[in-house]
Scaffold this active site. Structure first.
Site, mmCIF file in Angstrom:
data_model
loop_
_atom_site.group_PDB
_atom_site.id
_atom_site.type_symbol
_atom_site.label_atom_id
_atom_site.label_comp_id
_atom_site.label_asym_id
_atom_site.label_seq_id
_atom_site.Cartn_x
_atom_site.Cartn_y
_atom_site.Cartn_z
ATOM 1 N N ASP A 1 17.551 -9.660 26.298
ATOM 2 C CA ASP A 1 16.728 -8.487 26.613
ATOM 3 C C ASP A 1 16.803 -8.288 28.123
ATOM 4 O O ASP A 1 16.220 -9.064 28.879
ATOM 5 C CB ASP A 1 15.280 -8.744 26.168
ATOM 6 C CG ASP A 1 14.349 -7.591 26.539
ATOM 7 O OD1 ASP A 1 14.787 -6.650 27.226
ATOM 8 O OD2 ASP A 1 13.174 -7.631 26.143
ATOM 9 N N TRP B 1 15.853 -18.731 28.909
ATOM 10 C CA TRP B 1 15.573 -18.808 27.477
ATOM 11 C C TRP B 1 16.899 -18.942 26.751
ATOM 12 O O TRP B 1 17.951 -18.723 27.348
ATOM 13 C CB TRP B 1 14.781 -17.601 26.984
ATOM 14 C CG TRP B 1 15.530 -16.297 26.841
ATOM 15 C CD1 TRP B 1 15.994 -15.732 25.677
ATOM 16 C CD2 TRP B 1 15.869 -15.374 27.878
ATOM 17 N NE1 TRP B 1 16.602 -14.527 25.940
ATOM 18 C CE2 TRP B 1 16.535 -14.282 27.283
ATOM 19 C CE3 TRP B 1 15.685 -15.364 29.275
ATOM 20 C CZ2 TRP B 1 17.015 -13.195 28.012
ATOM 21 C CZ3 TRP B 1 16.166 -14.271 30.005
ATOM 22 C CH2 TRP B 1 16.814 -13.211 29.371
ATOM 23 N N ASP C 1 17.905 -14.826 34.098
ATOM 24 C CA ASP C 1 17.711 -13.571 34.834
ATOM 25 C C ASP C 1 18.198 -13.770 36.267
ATOM 26 O O ASP C 1 18.045 -14.855 36.827
ATOM 27 C CB ASP C 1 16.227 -13.175 34.838
ATOM 28 C CG ASP C 1 15.778 -12.649 33.479
ATOM 29 O OD1 ASP C 1 16.648 -12.248 32.680
ATOM 30 O OD2 ASP C 1 14.563 -12.627 33.228
ATOM 31 N N TRP D 1 11.925 -13.709 33.755
ATOM 32 C CA TRP D 1 12.138 -15.131 34.017
ATOM 33 C C TRP D 1 12.342 -15.420 35.504
ATOM 34 O O TRP D 1 12.574 -16.556 35.887
ATOM 35 C CB TRP D 1 13.314 -15.647 33.183
ATOM 36 C CG TRP D 1 12.899 -15.919 31.768
ATOM 37 C CD1 TRP D 1 13.181 -15.168 30.675
ATOM 38 C CD2 TRP D 1 12.100 -17.008 31.289
ATOM 39 N NE1 TRP D 1 12.605 -15.711 29.549
ATOM 40 C CE2 TRP D 1 11.935 -16.850 29.906
ATOM 41 C CE3 TRP D 1 11.491 -18.107 31.909
ATOM 42 C CZ2 TRP D 1 11.207 -17.737 29.128
ATOM 43 C CZ3 TRP D 1 10.763 -18.989 31.132
ATOM 44 C CH2 TRP D 1 10.627 -18.803 29.758
ATOM 45 N N TYR E 1 13.320 -8.686 39.394
ATOM 46 C CA TYR E 1 14.362 -8.849 38.368
ATOM 47 C C TYR E 1 15.516 -7.880 38.606
ATOM 48 O O TYR E 1 15.305 -6.700 38.866
ATOM 49 C CB TYR E 1 13.759 -8.590 36.974
ATOM 50 C CG TYR E 1 14.814 -8.430 35.910
ATOM 51 C CD1 TYR E 1 15.491 -9.541 35.416
ATOM 52 C CD2 TYR E 1 15.161 -7.174 35.420
ATOM 53 C CE1 TYR E 1 16.483 -9.409 34.457
ATOM 54 C CE2 TYR E 1 16.151 -7.024 34.464
ATOM 55 C CZ TYR E 1 16.810 -8.144 33.985
ATOM 56 O OH TYR E 1 17.800 -8.001 33.044
ATOM 57 N N THR F 1 20.797 -9.881 33.798
ATOM 58 C CA THR F 1 20.785 -11.138 33.035
ATOM 59 C C THR F 1 22.211 -11.623 32.758
ATOM 60 O O THR F 1 23.089 -10.822 32.424
ATOM 61 C CB THR F 1 20.034 -10.920 31.697
ATOM 62 O OG1 THR F 1 18.737 -10.407 31.991
ATOM 63 C CG2 THR F 1 19.892 -12.212 30.916
#
Ligand code: ABN
Length: 175
Positions: free
Chosen positions: A75, A100, A119, A151, A160, A163
């Site tokens: 995501d 994650w 991230d 994250w 952010y 990713t």
């Protein structure tokens, strides 16, 4: 310039005398009702949207698409579209200290792999190639499987950017 004033005064009066407010409202109403009925039946070109939705005509190994197998629980914005690669953050950003994981099937060998998502932080959001894939994703009570949070929260800068996805091994590997 008095003649100009007189001219406009006469014109305005004649328009006011020859038209009623009700008539003007009726004409305006007719216009709006007409467009409400006509616009929905006008032909729109939806071919490009349909082509994208229906087409299986894409490279499943294109790492700039959400369908790429490693992104099954990602995501966020793909770093491959933001100046980085699948595994490296774009210049100026740094990988989150926490991450994650997902378990994704590689279509090339049919095996399942543990993928760790990091991230990249410290640069404002890349904004390109946003994906929201959630295979095996869990709410925040299983933090290690939860993708819907920033994250970067453990980094010096919590901003952010995008990713990356790193394959840790096959899902059947022993620790
Ligand atoms: N883990 C990606 C992300 C970052 C910010 C907000 C939501 C999700």
């Amino acid at each position: 310039m008095e003649w100009l004033d007189n001219f406009f005064e006469k014109k305005t009066r004649s328009i006011a005398q020859n038209s009623s407010r009700r008539g003007a409202l009726a004409r305006i109403a007719k216009y709006f009702v007409g467009t409400a009925f006509v616009l929905p039946v006008l032909p729109f070109d939806r071919s490009s949207a349909n082509a994208a939705a229906d087409s299986e005509d894409f490279d499943p190994l294109d790492d700039q698409r959400c369908e790429y197998w490693r992104y099954c629980a990602l995501d966020g914005h793909l770093c491959t579209c933001c100046g980085g690669s699948i595994t490296t953050c774009p210049p100026g950003s740094s990988a989150s200290t926490v991450s994650w994981i997902g378990t994704c099937e590689n279509p090339e060998d049919g095996k399942h792999y543990i993928v760790s998502y990091y991230d990249c932080c410290g640069v404002s959001s890349c904004g390109r190639c946003y994906c929201n894939e959630n295979i095996g994703e869990k709410p925040a009570y299983r933090m290690g499987l939860h993708n819907d949070i920033n994250w970067c929260m453990g980094n010096e800068s919590e901003v952010y950017h995008c990713t990356v996805s790193i394959v840790l091994g096959t899902a059947s590997d022993k620790a």
